[in-house]
Design an enzyme around this catalytic site. Structure first.
Site: not given
Length: 798
Positions: A411, A414, A494
């Site tokens: 996770d 990015e 999310d």
């Protein structure tokens, strides 16, 4: 015919001359004879090259003062360097280059391009000033036919069709994104254009810098692709059908590996289960309530002070014992391992100390190690553009793999940072490219940002294979780039617990599948926001049962969102849909295996199987919120699931069957009432669906007979695929593959043909039961196993 060697010499000469020739001084081109492997044309200081990796794929590269470096994080060198001949027709103002499937016309003065299929239909043509270089970046502009629709770009928000929208590709942590939020977590610069005729083309712009795709929003009927930097390197695929484009893109970007069977089971997650006891309680509850499930997740709170590759031994005193207990109950454990490494010098934190020892982390422009705030506090970030660093990263997993942890969740890649307005690293942070096929050099984060998450999961997958070479890895990622499907499954990030986000999930997942990411899901029930109502959670689980990845996940400080939330009535409905998924696992697994070979997604837009729906606006609009699971199941969620209003489902043609009753649908329109317990699911006429006895997890071998549910119709076919579900033995021939077909014989019988089996894997079933659906009573016939080519006649009359 020009040889590669001769053309290489020509290219080298052109590259040198480009520096000397002033803008507007004329044109240069490489050509020899009537066919070449690559064609180079120069106008002013811009040089353009055309090649064809396949007859149905053209590649266009262009640069100022020479061609850019021929390198890619997505397309392997073996594909880029493989070419088919281009037939050359030289004219005074234009050059036409052709393969057997495509042709491209180049304007000598402007380098404008027009690409057509072999029949002369224009696939992609420049609009006005089609190519422009500016401020280190580029812009290309293409005409958009009035009847064209556009799909792809991964899990962008909005509707299924991208037309009239504008989208930025810049991987961004967008917590609680909305229906128009952009950019999001992934950058996949691939699109499919489809016409009302059902024909289609593909466009892949292989650029990792911040990029924008504008589908006629800024300029009417003009597709504009612009980038802040990087090379202009793009591919056009000729189709002609949408499914052909998907396969052609898979040649360039690769396909996802076959996931372990357990990854197709129900998955339960929460940010966070705070202790070993809580995880075990959830496992016990699932088994006590007879809810089939395969996977439990631990989010960051299992770690010591949120530091990756550690365990909080106070809350989780016996992680190996917990893993073993869960495995004995039929559960696999997936652990989150974010990529930020705590900056913890002198504290005995192994990942930081060993990483610093090999200079594994990215640097500031001044050469110092970059540090940013994330969950552990001050953190440093691996430089995954270096193979040695990827190897170091992969080695961090050995301890968890040795415990029996089955999968890992990358996770925040990015990469996401806290306390900075950009939500990520400064653009001048430096990476070092040491990748084979690239020129060794430093690269700014502006260039590397969009591939950072993909290289993170590449390192994870490689590390898991090194630690357990005969076990299929399972990796889940939030951020990625084109081609990232080769390393990890993904999810949409999310989301919120709203009906709006339930509706968004279908076009997001369908476009992800078209973009190569066929193993994808969303957070069932919604991750953030207020708690979902019981009805919302029930409807979401119903739809999720037909998604590729089926994971219920929610954030801290929300009420429980597990299957049992909301009471026994809701749990019973949800259990029913989860059970139905497990009965369909033979069908799902065959789709997964097909996806690993062809790139065709499990979850598909209806037009991928039935391109004719593109010609009817009313049918397309009706089916925009529907989707196919493989070629045979059409799932049609209520267009307004929060409403009790009746609605119609316009099916692509006649002869369909209701999945739940097995009865034929009259005509091509199904009239539905929005009953909470019913999700409309329809079966293609001509489908053969394999179904298995119910199990509580994939660790349990089904007992009894395999059912082949036959729904007579044209092109009647189905397939079986089976292996051990966990190892790499299938790559060595330990699998079972078999085709099945059927044909109606008047009104009295159906002939079922079993093809000869391939592979050495022995099936679990004791025999096969044929179930024939139709207008009359259900007809069943029990057969022994059918390993050889065999024909069976099944009487329609019971």
């Amino acid at each position: 015919m020009a040889t590669r060697a001769n053309l290489s010499v020509c290219h080298a000469i052109l590259a040198a001359l480009a520096i000397l020739v002033p803008a507007g001084a004329g044109r240069l081109a490489c050509a020899a004879g009537t066919a070449v492997q690559r064609y180079v044309l120069q106008a002013g200081d811009v040089q353009l090259e055309v090649s064809a990796p396949r007859p149905e794929i053209l590649r266009i590269r262009a640069g100022q003062r020479g061609l850019p470096e021929d390198a890619s994080w997505t397309v392997p060198a073996s594909v880029r360097q493989s070419t088919v001949p281009l037939a050359v027709q030289e004219g005074s103002t234009e050059v036409v280059l052709s393969t057997t499937a495509m042709r491209i016309t180049l304007n000598r003065a402007t380098l404008a391009t027009r690409i057509e299929d072999a029949g002369g239909q224009v696939l992609l043509a420049d609009a006005g000033e089609g190519l422009r270089f500016t401020d280190g970046g580029f812009q290309i502009r293409k005409r958009m036919p009035a009847d064209a629709r556009y799909f792809g770009l991964g899990d962008k928000t909005g509707g299924l069709d991208r037309r009239d929208g504008s989208f930025t590709l810049w991987n961004t942590d967008h917590f609680g994104f909305g229906p128009a939020s952009d950019p999001l977590y992934k950058s996949i610069p691939f699109l499919i254009g489809a016409r009302e005729s059902g024909s289609a083309f593909g466009l892949f712009v292989d650029d990792t810098w911040r990029t924008n795709f504008d589908f006629g929003k800024a300029a009417r009927d003009v597709l504009t692709v612009s980038a802040e930097g990087g090379p202009l390197d793009y591919y056009v695929m000729a189709g002609p059908a949408p499914a052909d484009v998907v396969r052609q893109y898979a040649i360039l970007a690769g396909t996802a590996p076959l996931v372990p069977l357990w990854a197709l089971g129900f998955q339960q997650s929460h940010y966070s289960y705070m202790s070993q006891a809580e995880v075990q309680d959830v496992a016990h509850h699932l088994r006590a309530d007879h809810v089939p499930a395969d996977v439990l997740y631990c989010d960051i709170d299992y770690q010591d002070r949120n530091r990756p590759f550690t365990v909080n031994t106070t809350a989780f005193p016996d992680m190996p014992g917990m893993v073993a207990t869960l495995r004995a109950q039929g559960f696999r454990l997936v652990l989150i391992t974010d990529l930020h490494i705590a900056k913890a010098a002198g504290q005995g934190y192994g990942p930081y100390d060993s990483g610093m020892a090999i200079d594994a982390f990215v640097h500031n422009a001044d050469g110092s190690t970059f540090s940013g705030e994330v969950w552990p506090g001050a953190s440093v970030f691996p430089d995954f553009s270096r193979p040695a660093v990827r190897t170091w990263w992969g080695e961090q997993y050995r301890g968890f793999v040795g415990m029996g942890v089955a999968g890992f969740w990358n996770d925040m890649n990015e990469p996401a940072l806290f306390q900075v307005r950009s939500k990520t690293m400064p653009l001048d942070v430096m990476h070092r490219i040491e990748e084979p096929g690239f020129r060794p050099r430093q690269a700014s984060h502006a260039e590397m940002h969009n591939v950072y998450g993909m290289l993170n999961v590449k390192a994870t997958r490689e590390g898991l294979l090194a630690a357990a070479p005969d076990t299929r890895p399972f990796v889940l990622t939030r951020a990625s780039y084109a081609g990232g499907q080769r390393y990890a499954a993904t999810w949409t990030g999310d989301n919120l617990s709203t009906y709006e986000h339930l509706r968004l999930s279908v076009p997001m997942l369908v476009n992800l599948g078209l973009s190569g990411f066929g193993f994808a899901g969303d957070d069932i029930g919604g991750f953030a926001g207020d708690a979902p109502t019981p009805d919302l959670l029930t409807r979401w689980i119903e739809v999720g049962a037909f998604n590729p990845i089926f994971r219920d996940h929610y954030m801290q400080d929300k009420p429980a969102q597990e299957v049992w939330a909301g009471g026994a009535e809701h749990e019973a409905i949800r259990r029913h849909y989860i059970e139905e998924r497990y009965r369909l696992l033979p069908y799902l697994y065959a789709l997964a295996e097909e996806h690993s070979r062809s790139g065709l997604p499990l979850m598909r837009p209806v037009f991928l199987e039935f391109p004719s729906v593109l010609s009817d606006g009313a049918v397309f609009s009706s089916l925009e919120t529907a989707f196919m699971l493989g070629p045979d199941l059409l799932i049609a969620p209520p267009p307004t699931p929060e409403s009790s209003a009746a609605f119609d489902v316009r099916l692509p043609g006649e002869g369909w069957y209701d999945y739940w009753s097995g009865s034929p649908v009259s005509g091509s329109v199904a009239h539905e009432h929005a009953a909470l317990a019913r999700l409309p699911v329809f079966v293609r006429p001509g489908a053969i669906l394999p179904r298995q006895p119910l199990v509580q997890s994939t660790s349990e071998t089904p007992r009894g007979r395999l059912v082949l549910a036959i729904y007579p119709g044209p092109d009647c076919r189905g397939s079986l695929y089976l292996d051990d579900g966990v190892s790499m033995a299938f790559t060595r021939g330990a699998f079972l593959r078999q085709s099945i077909s059927c044909q109606q014989e008047g009104d009295d019988a159906v002939t079922v043909r079993f093809g000869a089996r391939q592979g050495s894997w022995q099936p679990w079933w004791t025999g096969i039961t044929l179930e024939l659906h139709g207008p009359g009573a259900l007809v069943r016939q029990d057969l022994p196993d059918m390993p050889a080519a065999t024909t069976v006649r099944l009487s329609v009359r019971p």
